[in-house]
Design an enzyme around this catalytic site. Structure first.
Site: not given
Length: 240
Positions: A111, A212, A214
């Protein structure tokens, strides 16, 4: 050994309300689950020499998400929606990334990390994406991640790691890459043309995604790619 950059924000814990370096657990948990060792790198005063010394102890670098980069870094005045600059973090991450590129240390940007990379290579950003595409689907607000489909180029690191079929990803960004920086190749977009991944050509592993990963705990493929590249880097350094 993977270094992860951290936030520097006002934080509350117990009776304390202080500035603190922190990073959501999902970032370093993804690294450890992928087989790496996570080392947190809080914003601090930096020089080229300090950045080199930090990287001496690392095999890979992860530039994490966070606040908007200072528009002065790419020659623009701030848009009304742009965050108050975190100039210490901007300088810290730019120095680390510049040094990592110089020594071909594997890196992954997430990001904000993709935007830091693009700016470091002389690129620019759209400061408020809804003015460009007419929707706020990329940043719903309130800490709620949007879901969009991205498609990666087949002959790219991202494509080799996550495939080329449409991939639903979590997004939370109101800015996006505009002019692409020197040496960067766009390797994934959404259907409306928003750039979602860039890669630095000429290095073993230099990848940055606007989404993202994660946030998708059962899909560690990008992190596994970074850890494997870091493992290869470590082995190569050990033989020199």
């Amino acid at each position: 050994m993977i270094g992860l950059t951290t936030y520097l924000e006002q934080a509350q814990t117990g009776v304390w309300d202080v500035q603190a370096a922190f990073l959501p657990k999902v970032y370093f948990e993804a690294i450890t689950r992928a087989g790496g060792i996570a080392v947190l790198l809080p914003p601090q005063p930096v020089s080229a020499e300090i950045a080199e010394r930090v990287l001496d102890g690392l095999d890979g670098l992860l530039i994490t998400g966070g606040k908007d980069v200072d528009p002065a870094r790419y020659g623009q005045e701030p848009h009304p929606t742009t965050d108050t600059p975190r100039t210490d973090r901007d300088a810290w991450e730019d120095a680390l990334l510049t040094a990592a590129i110089s020594r071909e240390l594997p890196f992954l940007g997430i990001c904000r990390g993709a935007q830091v990379l693009n700016i470091a290579r002389g690129g620019t950003l759209h400061q408020h994406l809804p003015e460009i595409i007419g929707t706020d689907k990329y940043q719903l607000g309130g800490g709620t991640f949007g879901q969009v489909d991205v498609e990666a180029e087949a002959d790219s690191a991202v494509g080799r790691l996550v495939g080329t079929d449409p991939l639903e990803v979590a997004v939370y960004h109101h800015q996006a890459i505009d002019r692409v920086g020197d040496g960067l190749r766009v390797t994934a977009r959404t259907e409306d043309g928003v750039i979602q991944a860039v890669e630095l050509e000429g290095v073993p592993f230099g990848v940055a995604v606007q989404w993202h990963p994660e946030q998708t705990g059962d899909d560690l493929r990008l992190f596994a790619g970074l850890v494997q590249a870091a493992r290869d880097y470590h082995r190569a350094e050990a033989t020199r």
